[in-house]
Motif scaffolding. Structure first.
Motif, PDB file in Angstrom:
ATOM      1  N   GLU A 323      11.738   4.042  -8.436  1.00  0.00           N
ATOM      2  CA  GLU A 323      12.065   5.149  -7.531  1.00  0.00           C
ATOM      3  C   GLU A 323      11.872   6.491  -8.235  1.00  0.00           C
ATOM      4  O   GLU A 323      12.394   6.716  -9.332  1.00  0.00           O
ATOM      5  N   PHE A 324      11.117   7.391  -7.591  1.00  0.00           N
ATOM      6  CA  PHE A 324      11.057   8.777  -8.038  1.00  0.00           C
ATOM      7  C   PHE A 324      12.320   9.473  -7.528  1.00  0.00           C
ATOM      8  O   PHE A 324      12.531   9.581  -6.315  1.00  0.00           O
ATOM      9  N   VAL A 325      13.155   9.914  -8.441  1.00  0.00           N
ATOM     10  CA  VAL A 325      14.474  10.421  -8.060  1.00  0.00           C
ATOM     11  C   VAL A 325      14.368  11.662  -7.181  1.00  0.00           C
ATOM     12  O   VAL A 325      15.113  11.816  -6.209  1.00  0.00           O
ATOM     13  N   ALA A 326      13.433  12.551  -7.464  1.00  0.00           N
ATOM     14  CA  ALA A 326      13.357  13.830  -6.754  1.00  0.00           C
ATOM     15  C   ALA A 326      13.145  13.655  -5.261  1.00  0.00           C
ATOM     16  O   ALA A 326      13.827  14.281  -4.440  1.00  0.00           O
ATOM     17  N   ASP A 327      12.190  12.810  -4.870  1.00  0.00           N
ATOM     18  CA  ASP A 327      11.902  12.640  -3.441  1.00  0.00           C
ATOM     19  C   ASP A 327      12.242  11.247  -2.927  1.00  0.00           C
ATOM     20  O   ASP A 327      12.001  10.934  -1.768  1.00  0.00           O
ATOM     21  N   ARG A 328      12.747  10.385  -3.832  1.00  0.00           N
ATOM     22  CA  ARG A 328      13.261   9.058  -3.482  1.00  0.00           C
ATOM     23  C   ARG A 328      12.160   8.096  -3.019  1.00  0.00           C
ATOM     24  O   ARG A 328      12.441   7.057  -2.430  1.00  0.00           O
ATOM     25  N   GLU A 329      10.906   8.416  -3.283  1.00  0.00           N
ATOM     26  CA  GLU A 329       9.827   7.491  -2.947  1.00  0.00           C
ATOM     27  C   GLU A 329       9.791   6.333  -3.941  1.00  0.00           C
ATOM     28  O   GLU A 329      10.160   6.484  -5.107  1.00  0.00           O
ATOM     29  N   VAL A 330       9.304   5.172  -3.488  1.00  0.00           N
ATOM     30  CA  VAL A 330       9.429   3.922  -4.246  1.00  0.00           C
ATOM     31  C   VAL A 330       8.072   3.243  -4.417  1.00  0.00           C
ATOM     32  O   VAL A 330       7.266   3.202  -3.478  1.00  0.00           O
ATOM     33  N   LEU A 331       7.860   2.720  -5.614  1.00  0.00           N
ATOM     34  CA  LEU A 331       6.729   1.839  -5.907  1.00  0.00           C
ATOM     35  C   LEU A 331       7.289   0.425  -6.019  1.00  0.00           C
ATOM     36  O   LEU A 331       8.224   0.187  -6.787  1.00  0.00           O
ATOM     37  N   LEU A 332       6.731  -0.520  -5.287  1.00  0.00           N
ATOM     38  CA  LEU A 332       7.278  -1.870  -5.216  1.00  0.00           C
ATOM     39  C   LEU A 332       6.301  -2.886  -5.794  1.00  0.00           C
ATOM     40  O   LEU A 332       5.178  -3.036  -5.299  1.00  0.00           O
ATOM     41  N   PHE A 333       6.757  -3.606  -6.825  1.00  0.00           N
ATOM     42  CA  PHE A 333       5.961  -4.653  -7.474  1.00  0.00           C
ATOM     43  C   PHE A 333       6.719  -5.974  -7.310  1.00  0.00           C
ATOM     44  O   PHE A 333       7.764  -6.181  -7.940  1.00  0.00           O
ATOM     45  N   VAL A 334       6.187  -6.870  -6.483  1.00  0.00           N
ATOM     46  CA  VAL A 334       6.921  -8.095  -6.141  1.00  0.00           C
ATOM     47  C   VAL A 334       6.373  -9.338  -6.841  1.00  0.00           C
ATOM     48  O   VAL A 334       6.889 -10.442  -6.623  1.00  0.00           O
ATOM     49  N   ALA A 335       5.316  -9.184  -7.671  1.00  0.00           N
ATOM     50  CA  ALA A 335       4.691 -10.344  -8.323  1.00  0.00           C
ATOM     51  C   ALA A 335       4.317 -11.371  -7.255  1.00  0.00           C
ATOM     52  O   ALA A 335       3.619 -11.050  -6.309  1.00  0.00           O
ATOM     53  N   ASP A 336       4.849 -12.606  -7.368  1.00  0.00           N
ATOM     54  CA  ASP A 336       4.512 -13.668  -6.414  1.00  0.00           C
ATOM     55  C   ASP A 336       5.735 -14.117  -5.614  1.00  0.00           C
ATOM     56  O   ASP A 336       5.798 -15.259  -5.147  1.00  0.00           O
ATOM     57  N   ALA A 337       6.721 -13.223  -5.458  1.00  0.00           N
ATOM     58  CA  ALA A 337       7.968 -13.575  -4.773  1.00  0.00           C
ATOM     59  C   ALA A 337       7.696 -14.163  -3.395  1.00  0.00           C
ATOM     60  O   ALA A 337       6.896 -13.620  -2.631  1.00  0.00           O
ATOM     61  N   GLN A 338       8.375 -15.243  -3.089  1.00  0.00           N
ATOM     62  CA  GLN A 338       8.215 -15.895  -1.796  1.00  0.00           C
ATOM     63  C   GLN A 338       9.503 -15.774  -0.979  1.00  0.00           C
ATOM     64  O   GLN A 338      10.376 -14.972  -1.307  1.00  0.00           O
ATOM     65  N   VAL A 339       9.630 -16.542   0.078  1.00  0.00           N
ATOM     66  CA  VAL A 339      10.609 -16.277   1.125  1.00  0.00           C
ATOM     67  C   VAL A 339      12.032 -16.096   0.599  1.00  0.00           C
ATOM     68  O   VAL A 339      12.704 -15.105   0.914  1.00  0.00           O
ATOM     69  N   GLY A 340      12.531 -17.038  -0.190  1.00  0.00           N
ATOM     70  CA  GLY A 340      13.914 -16.956  -0.652  1.00  0.00           C
ATOM     71  C   GLY A 340      14.185 -15.722  -1.488  1.00  0.00           C
ATOM     72  O   GLY A 340      15.270 -15.117  -1.405  1.00  0.00           O
ATOM     73  N   ASN A 341      13.222 -15.338  -2.326  1.00  0.00           N
ATOM     74  CA  ASN A 341      13.357 -14.138  -3.143  1.00  0.00           C
ATOM     75  C   ASN A 341      13.473 -12.901  -2.248  1.00  0.00           C
ATOM     76  O   ASN A 341      14.397 -12.090  -2.385  1.00  0.00           O
ATOM     77  N   TRP A 342      12.567 -12.769  -1.278  1.00  0.00           N
ATOM     78  CA  TRP A 342      12.592 -11.628  -0.357  1.00  0.00           C
ATOM     79  C   TRP A 342      13.911 -11.557   0.423  1.00  0.00           C
ATOM     80  O   TRP A 342      14.510 -10.486   0.542  1.00  0.00           O
ATOM     81  N   LEU A 343      14.343 -12.684   0.962  1.00  0.00           N
ATOM     82  CA  LEU A 343      15.558 -12.678   1.775  1.00  0.00           C
ATOM     83  C   LEU A 343      16.777 -12.254   0.966  1.00  0.00           C
ATOM     84  O   LEU A 343      17.701 -11.627   1.502  1.00  0.00           O
ATOM     85  N   SER A 344      16.780 -12.548  -0.322  1.00  0.00           N
ATOM     86  CA  SER A 344      17.929 -12.202  -1.161  1.00  0.00           C
ATOM     87  C   SER A 344      18.112 -10.693  -1.308  1.00  0.00           C
ATOM     88  O   SER A 344      19.216 -10.210  -1.572  1.00  0.00           O
ATOM     89  N   TRP A 345      17.047  -9.919  -1.091  1.00  0.00           N
ATOM     90  CA  TRP A 345      17.153  -8.457  -1.246  1.00  0.00           C
ATOM     91  C   TRP A 345      17.998  -7.836  -0.141  1.00  0.00           C
ATOM     92  O   TRP A 345      18.510  -6.728  -0.296  1.00  0.00           O
ATOM     93  N   GLN A 346      18.109  -8.549   0.970  1.00  0.00           N
ATOM     94  CA  GLN A 346      18.873  -8.006   2.095  1.00  0.00           C
ATOM     95  C   GLN A 346      20.332  -7.766   1.736  1.00  0.00           C
ATOM     96  O   GLN A 346      20.995  -6.911   2.338  1.00  0.00           O
ATOM     97  N   ASP A 347      20.842  -8.500   0.780  1.00  0.00           N
ATOM     98  CA  ASP A 347      22.260  -8.410   0.426  1.00  0.00           C
ATOM     99  C   ASP A 347      22.516  -7.562  -0.817  1.00  0.00           C
ATOM    100  O   ASP A 347      23.661  -7.449  -1.260  1.00  0.00           O
ATOM    101  N   LEU A 348      21.460  -6.966  -1.387  1.00  0.00           N
ATOM    102  CA  LEU A 348      21.631  -6.188  -2.616  1.00  0.00           C
ATOM    103  C   LEU A 348      22.081  -4.765  -2.308  1.00  0.00           C
ATOM    104  O   LEU A 348      21.626  -4.154  -1.334  1.00  0.00           O
ATOM    105  N   SER A 349      22.966  -4.240  -3.149  1.00  0.00           N
ATOM    106  CA  SER A 349      23.372  -2.843  -3.019  1.00  0.00           C
ATOM    107  C   SER A 349      23.852  -2.328  -4.368  1.00  0.00           C
ATOM    108  O   SER A 349      24.350  -3.091  -5.201  1.00  0.00           O
ATOM    109  N   TRP A 350      23.661  -1.029  -4.562  1.00  0.00           N
ATOM    110  CA  TRP A 350      24.090  -0.356  -5.784  1.00  0.00           C
ATOM    111  C   TRP A 350      24.759   0.962  -5.394  1.00  0.00           C
ATOM    112  O   TRP A 350      24.387   1.602  -4.396  1.00  0.00           O
ATOM    113  N   ASN A 351      25.716   1.381  -6.200  1.00  0.00           N
ATOM    114  CA  ASN A 351      26.351   2.695  -6.011  1.00  0.00           C
ATOM    115  C   ASN A 351      25.687   3.662  -6.978  1.00  0.00           C
ATOM    116  O   ASN A 351      25.871   3.554  -8.196  1.00  0.00           O
ATOM    117  N   VAL A 352      24.912   4.592  -6.447  1.00  0.00           N
ATOM    118  CA  VAL A 352      24.143   5.525  -7.266  1.00  0.00           C
ATOM    119  C   VAL A 352      24.525   6.956  -6.899  1.00  0.00           C
ATOM    120  O   VAL A 352      24.309   7.383  -5.758  1.00  0.00           O
TER     121      VAL A 352
END
Length: 454
Positions: A323-352
């Protein structure tokens, strides 16, 4: 689209980027190498003071690529030239040959690269119980599947043997170096961090970016969920579904399903030449009745298990959002992640900084997407994936379709996914096996790489 063979790689001056979109005028660039079917990305982030911050994400090409050693050495030499032989961070996403082979094939050149830090997934942590279980599971299955492939070859089932060998080849050539060897070489370069999605984001001050770890999930069930649902498919287009397979039940060295002791069978081809079997087994014709053909029936599940093992390893992919902090734009590198990996992101959160950042939020702010698993059918989610990327500018597909065809993977990349990517990516879609017929603003190309301005 004009095509250029990866055996004709050239690092001639880049073509295609206009002055406004040139890498030197941007916050940085992403260099996607065109080595063949495999991943190798060099990310350059501009600093206000000092040399750019550089990240190398994977460096490999599929087993069976012609002149692979020569090509990967050319790639690594270019990395050395571009970085003045120094990178800040090396990311090795998961144990597949098409992501790690360059660390072996270009080992002499790689030895000249100075690395400050190495990041790998928690699934490589020798002190993690589940990680050790998954690695042991993988080793047993690879060993057994290589034996199964040999048994099929001896029994005359060359097509199924080739299918298994192609999948097991993701872990390295039989009798040669393995992905484990390649990963050890990479991890020996610097201090290693085992990354987990629960980790706090890493914030650099210069460049002003944050690194978020999205995957792999720490739930074994999610790691083993590799295929979309039949009733409510989460992906773009669904290939023929295989029965759900738990890799823990894969063929193992202790497997006793064969009806014959290993020393007893007579090779299929040899039996065809013996009068006893010609008279009593085949009868008058050359083809045996189906009910008599028990020789390889015990191996019928091997192909499914090989595919399950391959997919579960894909699901251990380290997924990185920058994430570029200034404008909050994101570069996403997922390698070879498949369904279960992707679905797990739905529950992720961080306090920033007093604000809640979630996995779907990072997807919504993604401007660059490294397309998962070379554009395959089960490595980009639809509703909970690409449809969320409303700000997507560029999608990069590290695929070589001709090699995929040679491996009998006709839907790599999946046409329906390519159409969806083209509809979402406002600047464009680039793939390593095609040179754009017309220049794309901010994207320069040579025979060796694409440079994508960010």
């Amino acid at each position: 689209m004009a095509r250029k063979s990866t055996t004709e790689l050239s690092a001639a001056p880049p073509k295609g980027a206009d002055a406004a979109g040139s890498p030197t005028a941007a916050r940085g660039k992403i260099r996607m190498y065109r080595q063949g079917l495999g991943d190798c990305f060099l990310v350059t982030l501009a600093r206000q003071h000092g040399d750019p911050y550089r990240i190398l994400i994977d460096c490999g090409v599929i087993l069976g690529t012609k002149k692979a050693g020569e090509i990967m050495t050319q790639v690594m030499d270019n990395v050395l030239e571009e970085t003045d032989s120094h990178i800040d961070l090396l990311v090795a996403t998961h144990q597949h040959w098409d992501h790690l082979s360059g660390f072996i094939q270009a080992e002499d050149s790689f030895a000249k690269l100075n690395v400050d830090k190495v990041w790998v997934a928690w699934t490589e942590d020798p002190n993690d119980r589940l990680a050790n279980e998954l690695r042991d599971e993988r080793k047993r299955a690879i060993s057994a599947l290589r034996l199964a492939g040999s048994a099929m070859t001896m029994a005359g089932d060359a097509d199924q043997a080739a299918e298994i060998d192609a999948l097991v080849g993701f872990f390295g050539p039989a009798g040669g170096h393995s992905t484990e060897d390649a990963l050890k070489i990479a991890m020996a370069k610097a201090d290693v961090r085992y990354c987990r999605p629960a980790d706090d984001p890493v914030h650099l001050s210069d460049p002003d970016v944050r690194f978020y770890i999205l995957g792999p999930p720490t739930d074994a069930k999610q790691i083993r969920r590799t295929l979309p649902s039949t009733r409510n498919p989460e992906t773009y287009g669904v290939s023929a579904h295989l029965p759900a397979a738990d890799v823990a039940s894969a063929l193992s060295a202790e497997d006793r399903n064969s009806p014959f002791d290993g020393l007893r069978p007579i090779p299929f081809a040899s039996a065809r030449g013996m009068d006893f079997f010609r008279r009593r087994y085949w009868g008058r014709g050359e083809d045996a009745p189906a009910w008599r053909m028990v020789d390889t029936a015990w191996l019928d599940g091997a192909s499914e298990l090989a595919l399950a093992l391959d997919s579960a390893t894909n699901n251990t992919s380290l997924v990185l959002a920058i994430e570029f902090v200034a404008d909050r734009e994101v570069l996403l590198f997922v390698a070879d992640a498949q369904v279960g990996n992707w679905l797990s992101w739905q529950d992720l959160s961080w306090n920033v900084d007093g604000k809640r950042v979630t996995g779907p939020d990072l997807l919504a702010r993604t401007i660059f997407y490294k397309v998962g698993h070379h554009g395959s059918h089960n490595a980009t989610l639809r509703d909970k994936g690409l449809d969320l990327m409303k700000n997507l500018l560029v999608a990069a597909v590290p695929v070589n379709h001709q090699m995929a065809l040679d491996k009998n993977w006709g839907n790599m990349p999946l046409p329906a996914l390519l159409e969806a990517l083209k509809a979402m990516a406002k600047v464009g879609v680039v793939r390593i096996d095609e040179t754009p017929a017309r220049p794309i603003p901010g994207i320069a190309s040579t025979g060796l790489y694409f440079d994508i301005s960010i």
